[in-house]
Scaffold this motif. Structure first.
Motif, PDB file in Angstrom:
ATOM      1  N   ASP A 116      33.795 -34.542  -8.143  1.00 27.77           N
ATOM      2  CA  ASP A 116      33.865 -33.073  -8.447  1.00 27.77           C
ATOM      3  C   ASP A 116      35.204 -32.951  -9.051  1.00 27.77           C
ATOM      4  OD1 ASP A 116      34.293 -30.413  -8.667  1.00 27.77           O
ATOM      5  OD2 ASP A 116      33.255 -30.102  -6.821  1.00 27.77           O
ATOM      6  N   PRO A 117      35.290 -33.092 -10.398  1.00 25.64           N
ATOM      7  CA  PRO A 117      36.610 -33.024 -11.062  1.00 25.64           C
ATOM      8  C   PRO A 117      37.391 -31.737 -10.626  1.00 25.64           C
ATOM      9  CG  PRO A 117      34.946 -33.989 -12.565  1.00 25.64           C
ATOM     10  CD  PRO A 117      34.372 -33.351 -11.420  1.00 25.64           C
ATOM     11  N   GLU A 118      36.788 -30.616 -10.783  1.00 29.09           N
ATOM     12  CA  GLU A 118      37.446 -29.241 -10.295  1.00 29.09           C
ATOM     13  C   GLU A 118      38.032 -29.151  -9.048  1.00 29.09           C
ATOM     14  OE1 GLU A 118      35.784 -25.552 -12.448  1.00 29.09           O
ATOM     15  OE2 GLU A 118      33.896 -26.949 -12.798  1.00 29.09           O
ATOM     16  N   PRO A 147      33.093 -27.052 -21.141  1.00 34.66           N
ATOM     17  CA  PRO A 147      33.292 -25.916 -20.008  1.00 34.66           C
ATOM     18  C   PRO A 147      34.014 -26.315 -18.950  1.00 34.66           C
ATOM     19  CG  PRO A 147      30.949 -26.489 -20.598  1.00 34.66           C
ATOM     20  CD  PRO A 147      31.994 -27.539 -21.084  1.00 34.66           C
ATOM     21  N   VAL A 148      34.352 -27.464 -18.358  1.00 32.51           N
ATOM     22  CA  VAL A 148      35.003 -27.782 -17.486  1.00 32.51           C
ATOM     23  C   VAL A 148      36.762 -27.781 -17.741  1.00 32.51           C
ATOM     24  CG1 VAL A 148      36.131 -29.716 -15.852  1.00 32.51           C
ATOM     25  CG2 VAL A 148      33.254 -29.343 -16.076  1.00 32.51           C
ATOM     26  N   LEU A 149      36.781 -28.260 -19.011  1.00 33.17           N
ATOM     27  CA  LEU A 149      38.343 -28.300 -19.516  1.00 33.17           C
ATOM     28  C   LEU A 149      38.654 -26.775 -19.661  1.00 33.17           C
ATOM     29  CD1 LEU A 149      38.019 -31.114 -22.290  1.00 33.17           C
ATOM     30  CD2 LEU A 149      39.079 -31.067 -20.313  1.00 33.17           C
ATOM     31  N   GLU A 150      37.779 -25.867 -20.128  1.00 24.45           N
ATOM     32  CA  GLU A 150      38.192 -24.416 -20.217  1.00 24.45           C
ATOM     33  C   GLU A 150      38.681 -23.849 -18.973  1.00 24.45           C
ATOM     34  OE1 GLU A 150      34.899 -22.920 -22.320  1.00 24.45           O
ATOM     35  OE2 GLU A 150      35.705 -23.351 -24.196  1.00 24.45           O
ATOM     36  N   ARG A 151      38.022 -24.287 -17.865  1.00 22.29           N
ATOM     37  CA  ARG A 151      38.354 -23.864 -16.445  1.00 22.29           C
ATOM     38  C   ARG A 151      39.701 -24.547 -15.990  1.00 22.29           C
ATOM     39  NH1 ARG A 151      32.572 -23.981 -16.168  1.00 22.29           N
ATOM     40  NH2 ARG A 151      32.352 -25.891 -15.017  1.00 22.29           N
ATOM     41  N   LEU A 152      39.787 -25.678 -16.190  1.00 20.02           N
ATOM     42  CA  LEU A 152      40.845 -26.309 -15.851  1.00 20.02           C
ATOM     43  C   LEU A 152      42.107 -25.829 -16.580  1.00 20.02           C
ATOM     44  CD1 LEU A 152      39.840 -30.097 -15.532  1.00 20.02           C
ATOM     45  CD2 LEU A 152      39.874 -28.465 -13.810  1.00 20.02           C
ATOM     46  N   VAL A 161      39.368 -38.829  -4.834  1.00 22.81           N
ATOM     47  CA  VAL A 161      40.734 -39.262  -5.060  1.00 22.81           C
ATOM     48  C   VAL A 161      41.138 -39.891  -4.112  1.00 22.81           C
ATOM     49  CG1 VAL A 161      42.898 -38.514  -5.691  1.00 22.81           C
ATOM     50  CG2 VAL A 161      41.223 -37.293  -6.502  1.00 22.81           C
ATOM     51  N   ASP A 162      41.752 -41.054  -4.194  1.00 20.99           N
ATOM     52  CA  ASP A 162      42.265 -42.104  -3.293  1.00 20.99           C
ATOM     53  C   ASP A 162      43.756 -41.757  -3.154  1.00 20.99           C
ATOM     54  OD1 ASP A 162      42.942 -44.181  -1.402  1.00 20.99           O
ATOM     55  OD2 ASP A 162      41.436 -45.634  -2.540  1.00 20.99           O
ATOM     56  N   ARG A 163      43.966 -40.853  -2.055  1.00 28.62           N
ATOM     57  CA  ARG A 163      45.156 -40.475  -1.838  1.00 28.62           C
ATOM     58  C   ARG A 163      46.256 -41.699  -1.452  1.00 28.62           C
ATOM     59  NH1 ARG A 163      44.511 -34.133   0.202  1.00 28.62           N
ATOM     60  NH2 ARG A 163      42.325 -34.850   1.046  1.00 28.62           N
ATOM     61  N   ALA A 176      39.040 -35.338 -19.736  1.00 27.61           N
ATOM     62  CA  ALA A 176      38.088 -34.795 -20.909  1.00 27.61           C
ATOM     63  C   ALA A 176      37.063 -34.171 -20.453  1.00 27.61           C
ATOM     64  CB  ALA A 176      37.350 -36.173 -21.554  1.00 27.61           C
ATOM     65  N   GLY A 177      37.080 -33.791 -19.167  1.00 26.85           N
ATOM     66  CA  GLY A 177      35.984 -32.828 -18.535  1.00 26.85           C
ATOM     67  C   GLY A 177      34.584 -33.304 -18.061  1.00 26.85           C
ATOM     68  N   SER A 178      34.467 -34.615 -18.659  1.00 25.80           N
ATOM     69  CA  SER A 178      33.359 -35.511 -18.411  1.00 25.80           C
ATOM     70  C   SER A 178      33.510 -36.704 -18.590  1.00 25.80           C
ATOM     71  CB  SER A 178      32.186 -34.767 -19.373  1.00 25.80           C
ATOM     72  OG  SER A 178      31.155 -35.936 -19.368  1.00 25.80           O
ATOM     73  N   PRO A 179      32.855 -37.741 -17.849  1.00 26.14           N
ATOM     74  CA  PRO A 179      32.845 -39.172 -18.138  1.00 26.14           C
ATOM     75  C   PRO A 179      32.470 -39.469 -19.609  1.00 26.14           C
ATOM     76  CG  PRO A 179      31.841 -38.846 -16.094  1.00 26.14           C
ATOM     77  CD  PRO A 179      31.917 -37.478 -16.742  1.00 26.14           C
ATOM     78  N   ARG A 180      31.533 -38.484 -20.215  1.00 20.55           N
ATOM     79  CA  ARG A 180      31.051 -38.749 -21.462  1.00 20.55           C
ATOM     80  C   ARG A 180      32.021 -38.247 -22.481  1.00 20.55           C
ATOM     81  NH1 ARG A 180      27.459 -37.328 -18.029  1.00 20.55           N
ATOM     82  NH2 ARG A 180      27.509 -35.084 -18.685  1.00 20.55           N
ATOM     83  N   GLY A 181      33.201 -37.643 -22.381  1.00 19.72           N
ATOM     84  CA  GLY A 181      33.899 -37.113 -23.192  1.00 19.72           C
ATOM     85  C   GLY A 181      34.172 -35.726 -23.419  1.00 19.72           C
TER      86      GLY A 181
END
Length: 217
Positions: free
Chosen positions: A124-126, A154-159, A96-98, A143-148
């Motif tokens: 690292d999205p998380e 799984p990432v979305l559920e954790r977020l 992230v470019d703060r 979307a949890g992934s660049p692919r959608g």
């Protein structure tokens, strides 16, 4: 909550008629959404009483093209009546470019805003989630992934489990069958674009399709 992508005033009217709760206003979907012209922003704000989040992005990808110009556009759009925005930048290493975000946010004091799908494309999205939250957004579109969404579930559920002052807004290849498991994981906000345009981006937005999604979420 259902957020719908709008390109102009007719989209805004159809989305409101279909029961959308908020709009994301963009231009040029061939570039995945850039800042719309000021005249379009004024037209949309006049056409709907829904909250409208205006994209601040001037180049494809997740680096700003011209930060000084983006700041000027942000100020111009605020003068035109916009009070909610969408933005987010990454540096060359995918973090992230703060500094870039902070420069644009200097023009948006008091505005609600969404950090967009740059999160999905970060190193690292998380790990990026608390960094983004620290910038002051109230929503993160992911979307949890660049692919959608299908790949990112799984990432979305954790977020979703990490939501607090910052709300997860799920979008990017979202399909109807994704909604139930995401709601079970704690997601409460959903974002659609092509899903409510059966004829594609050059065709009208379907109020009926929006209604189907509004009832689903």
């Amino acid at each position: 909550m259902l957020e719908v992508i709008a390109l102009h005033a007719a989209d805004a009217e159809a989305a409101q008629a279909g029961g959308a709760h908020r709009l994301e206003l963009v231009a040029d979907m061939a570039a995945d959404g850039l800042t719309p012209p000021t005249a379009v922003v004024r037209d949309v704000l006049s056409a709907t009483d829904l909250p409208v989040r205006v994209m601040l992005r001037d180049a494809p990808g997740f680096a700003p093209g011209d930060l000084a110009a983006l700041r000027r556009r942000a100020a111009e759009l605020r003068d035109a009546g916009a009070t909610e925005f969408v933005l987010g930048f990454l540096d060359a290493n995918g973090w992230v470019d703060r500094a870039a975000c902070a420069e644009v946010l200097a023009e948006l004091e008091g505005c609600r805003w969404t950090f967009h799908r740059a999160l999905d494309n970060s190193a690292d999205p998380e790990a990026a989630w608390p960094v983004v939250a620290g910038l002051g957004c109230d929503t993160v579109l992911a979307a949890g992934s660049p692919r959608g969404v299908a790949d990112g579930l799984p990432v979305l559920e954790r977020l979703a489990a990490r939501q607090g002052e910052v709300r997860l807004l799920v979008g990017g290849g979202l399909k109807r069958e994704h909604v139930a498991p995401l709601k079970a994981a704690g997601a409460t906000a959903f974002h659609v674009g092509s899903a409510v345009r059966p004829g594609g981006w050059d065709a009208p937005l379907s109020a009926g399709a929006v209604r189907t999604w509004a009832n689903l979420v």
